[in-house]
Enzyme design. Structure first.
Site, PDB file in Angstrom:
ATOM      1  N   LYS A 188      38.386  35.643  42.257  1.00 49.76           N
ATOM      2  CA  LYS A 188      38.995  35.175  43.231  1.00 49.76           C
ATOM      3  C   LYS A 188      38.155  35.661  43.786  1.00 49.76           C
ATOM      4  O   LYS A 188      37.302  37.046  44.922  1.00 49.76           O
ATOM      5  CB  LYS A 188      39.440  35.925  43.987  1.00 49.76           C
ATOM      6  CG  LYS A 188      40.095  35.294  44.999  1.00 49.76           C
ATOM      7  CD  LYS A 188      41.167  34.013  45.808  1.00 49.76           C
ATOM      8  CE  LYS A 188      41.563  33.827  47.078  1.00 49.76           C
ATOM      9  NZ  LYS A 188      42.154  32.456  47.110  1.00 49.76           N
ATOM     10  N   GLU A 206      39.808  30.882  41.358  1.00 57.53           N
ATOM     11  CA  GLU A 206      40.684  30.657  41.740  1.00 57.53           C
ATOM     12  C   GLU A 206      40.037  30.519  43.385  1.00 57.53           C
ATOM     13  O   GLU A 206      38.832  31.498  43.438  1.00 57.53           O
ATOM     14  CB  GLU A 206      41.502  31.953  42.403  1.00 57.53           C
ATOM     15  CG  GLU A 206      43.022  30.575  43.434  1.00 57.53           C
ATOM     16  CD  GLU A 206      43.461  31.574  44.053  1.00 57.53           C
ATOM     17  OE1 GLU A 206      43.886  31.796  45.055  1.00 57.53           O
ATOM     18  OE2 GLU A 206      44.296  32.786  43.542  1.00 57.53           O
TER      19      GLU A 206
END
Length: 227
Positions: free
Chosen positions: A39, A118
């Site tokens: 992330k 992500e």
């Protein structure tokens, strides 16, 4: 699967990107695949015994099979849960595609069968005055898995996002329907329309879960359909 690196994008913020990403990681693990996730930028953090942490990043760490330190999974952490470029400005930091791409490549070079990257929010999230987060997927040339939040208005959001992804020269490897609204009217009809309009296979339909859990999501997915 033709590629082991995928960018997880959403049709909007709060459509369940992290939950679906964790479900994909779980489904891949069931197939015996070694998985990692990153992330690269997260806005929204809570104080823990280990310092500031983002809940999405912690979920990814729990779902992937290989171990990485938090700082590699989430290299840029901004405390307020607001648009990343605004949070960065308030913190006196500057985000850039090249910076985030370097962090991601460090993870992508590790030994794993699948690496998920992500995003944050929807496809067109600003990083600075000139660059969008979508530029990271372009820089890395990763196929995209699109999470469609199933609610009123989802068809337009999904089609516009798919058009933007393709306009950026990227491949949509697949999409996942995540039922956000338990009482959504004409759910089946909306789903059928999306199957017809989106230029990629539907990897699965995730029902509205009373207790969302990656293991339950994994059961809804078929990774063999990844383009």
């Amino acid at each position: 699967m033709k590629s082991k690196h995928y960018f997880i994008a959403g049709t909007d913020t709060d459509v369940g990107k992290t939950l679906i990403a964790c479900g994909i990681l779980g489904a891949a693990a069931k197939l015996g695949l070694k998985t990692l996730a990153v992330k690269p930028v997260a806005a929204g953090a809570e104080q823990t015994a280990d310092g500031l942490r983002n809940s999405d990043a912690l979920m990814l760490m729990a779902a992937m099979t290989e171990s990485l330190p938090y700082e590699q999974v989430n290299p840029v952490l901004l405390k307020p849960p607001i648009a990343p470029h605004i949070a960065a400005e308030q913190a006196g930091r500057r985000l850039s595609v090249s910076q985030l791409a370097g962090f991601c490549r460090g993870v992508m070079m590790r030994k794993a069968d699948m690496v998920l990257i992500e995003g944050a929010g929807g496809w067109r999230v600003p990083l600075n005055q000139r660059e969008m987060l979508s530029g990271l997927a372009i820089e890395l040339q990763t196929p995209v898995i699109l999470v469609v939040g199933m609610k009123l208005g989802c068809i337009s959001h999904a089609v516009l996002t798919a058009e933007a992804i393709q306009a950026d020269g990227l491949v949509i490897a697949g999409w996942v329907a995540n039922k956000l609204d338990a009482e959504m009217a004409c759910f089946d009809e909306n789903l059928a329309t999306l199957r017809q309009l989106l230029p990629a296979p539907c990897l699965g339909v995730v029902p509205n879960l009373a207790r969302p859990a990656p293991a339950l999501v994994a059961e809804c997915l078929d990774l063999s359909l990844l383009a």
